[in-house]
Design a protein around this motif. Structure first.
Motif, short mmCIF file in Angstrom:
data_model
loop_
_atom_site.label_atom_id
_atom_site.label_comp_id
_atom_site.label_asym_id
_atom_site.label_seq_id
_atom_site.Cartn_x
_atom_site.Cartn_y
_atom_site.Cartn_z
N ALA A 152 0.84 -1.20 0.00
CA ALA A 152 0.00 0.00 0.00
C ALA A 152 0.88 1.25 0.00
CB ALA A 152 -0.92 0.00 1.21
N GLN A 153 0.43 2.25 -0.76
CA GLN A 153 1.10 3.55 -0.78
C GLN A 153 0.18 4.61 -0.18
OE1 GLN A 153 1.18 5.57 -4.47
NE2 GLN A 153 2.63 7.15 -3.81
N ILE A 154 0.70 5.33 0.81
CA ILE A 154 0.01 6.48 1.39
C ILE A 154 0.88 7.70 1.13
CG2 ILE A 154 -1.00 7.48 3.47
CD1 ILE A 154 -0.94 4.67 4.72
N THR A 155 0.28 8.80 0.73
CA THR A 155 1.10 9.97 0.44
C THR A 155 0.43 11.26 0.89
OG1 THR A 155 2.52 10.96 -1.27
CG2 THR A 155 0.25 10.45 -1.90
N ASP A 156 1.26 12.28 1.14
CA ASP A 156 0.78 13.63 1.45
C ASP A 156 -0.23 13.64 2.60
OD1 ASP A 156 1.85 15.55 -0.96
OD2 ASP A 156 1.51 13.50 -1.65
N VAL A 157 0.17 13.02 3.70
CA VAL A 157 -0.68 12.97 4.89
C VAL A 157 -0.83 14.36 5.51
CG1 VAL A 157 -0.84 12.07 7.25
CG2 VAL A 157 -0.11 10.56 5.38
N ASN A 158 0.29 15.11 5.54
CA ASN A 158 0.30 16.46 6.13
C ASN A 158 -0.21 16.45 7.57
OD1 ASN A 158 1.35 18.08 3.92
ND2 ASN A 158 -0.55 17.60 2.86
N TYR A 159 0.32 15.51 8.34
CA TYR A 159 -0.09 15.37 9.74
C TYR A 159 0.35 16.59 10.54
CZ TYR A 159 -0.55 13.31 14.40
OH TYR A 159 -0.91 13.07 15.71
N SER A 160 -0.54 17.04 11.42
CA SER A 160 -0.21 18.16 12.32
C SER A 160 -0.90 17.92 13.65
CB SER A 160 -0.66 19.49 11.72
OG SER A 160 -0.29 20.56 12.57
N LYS A 161 -0.13 17.86 14.71
CA LYS A 161 -0.69 17.59 16.03
C LYS A 161 -1.66 18.70 16.43
CE LYS A 161 0.79 16.06 20.61
NZ LYS A 161 1.95 15.86 21.51
N GLY A 162 -2.82 18.31 16.92
CA GLY A 162 -3.82 19.29 17.31
C GLY A 162 -4.82 19.60 16.21
N HIS A 163 -4.55 19.13 14.98
CA HIS A 163 -5.47 19.31 13.87
C HIS A 163 -6.25 18.02 13.64
CE1 HIS A 163 -2.90 22.78 13.31
NE2 HIS A 163 -3.74 23.26 12.40
N ASP A 164 -7.20 18.07 12.74
CA ASP A 164 -8.01 16.89 12.44
C ASP A 164 -7.21 15.91 11.59
OD1 ASP A 164 -9.95 15.03 11.95
OD2 ASP A 164 -11.26 16.34 10.79
#
Length: 260
Positions: A27-39
């Motif tokens: 599986a390929q996951i890309t451009d998650v743009n995780y940010s703590k405190g955000h959704d």
């Protein structure tokens, strides 16, 4: 009679194995743009959906895993990614590193090494082998004057060329954030100075695919026998099958899934 039947079945199974080769599914996951405190619900849903899928051998995150260069965000992202029931590999994109703003490439690699058992590399270019196929991770990001344009440095391309020579008898899949062939005409996202890179790929017939993200577009294109795959961000992800992966004529199937 039963012995003859058993013998026939055994020989048939051997023939099928060596004639048609093995298969790999990842599986390929890309451009998650995780940010703590955000959704971050989209990442949670994608991980949950992948954990339901059958026969997935591993997962790759192809860059822009965090929204900005932040060590705590990276550690939180990795904590979430560890909820995957399969092993996973991480590479970086253009948003994640800035040598003068809290997170250099070296620091990023140090955090990966600290948090992931299967990451033992000193930098962000590395190779791993699964099912007889070699996966080469190539870093095209910049941590000095970061930009949305990908740029593969001379020493990185020399390293890639040397590894393709080293694994010339094996099929190779290249994993990177920035597409070598742009899925759309957008100058601000283009990879710069690709001539040498393209020459290296053309010189090595063992390269079967280049898999990337970055543009936010789902597209597949076969150019001179190399399948260029570009994938959109979560909640989209891809399941990629390499069929007959240890033969000279493997097939690549890339399915888009959306986790909701």
């Amino acid at each position: 009679m039963m012995k003859k039947v058993f013998c026939f079945l055994f020989i048939y199974m051997l023939f099928m194995t060596y004639s048609f080769g093995k298969d790999i599914r990842f599986a390929q996951i890309t451009d998650v743009n995780y940010s703590k405190g955000h959704d971050n619900t989209a990442l949670h849903n994608v991980i949950k959906d992948i954990n339901k899928q059958k026969n997935i051998d591993f997962v790759v995150f192809t860059g822009d895993n965090i929204q900005k260069p932040d060590k705590k965000d990276l550690e939180s992202f990795l904590k979430e990614a560890k909820k995957l029931k399969k092993s996973f590999y991480v590479l970086i994109g253009d948003r994640e590193v800035n040598k003068y703003k809290n997170l250099s490439k070296k620091e990023y690699a140090d955090i990966l090494r600290k948090n992931l058992k299967n990451y033992r590399n000193n930098n962000l270019n590395y190779a791993f082998e699964r099912g007889g196929v070699v996966f080469i991770v190539v870093d095209g990001a910049k941590d000095v004057i970061p930009s949305t344009n990908g740029y593969f440095k001379e020493d990185v391309l020399d390293w890639l060329n040397a590894n393709l020579d080293l694994y010339q008898k094996k099929n190779v899949v290249i994993l990177q954030h920035f597409p070598l062939i742009p899925p759309e005409d957008n100058e601000s996202y283009m990879t710069l100075k690709t001539d040498k890179y393209l020459d290296i790929v053309k010189k090595h017939s063992n390269v079967i695919s280049i898999i990337s993200g970055h543009f936010g577009i789902n597209k597949e294109e076969n150019i001179d026998g190399v399948v260029h795959v570009s994938t959109a961000p979560i909640p989209n992800y891809r399941i990629i099958d390499i069929v007959d992966c240890n033969t000279k004529t493997p097939s690549i199937w890339a399915e888009i899934r959306t986790a909701e």
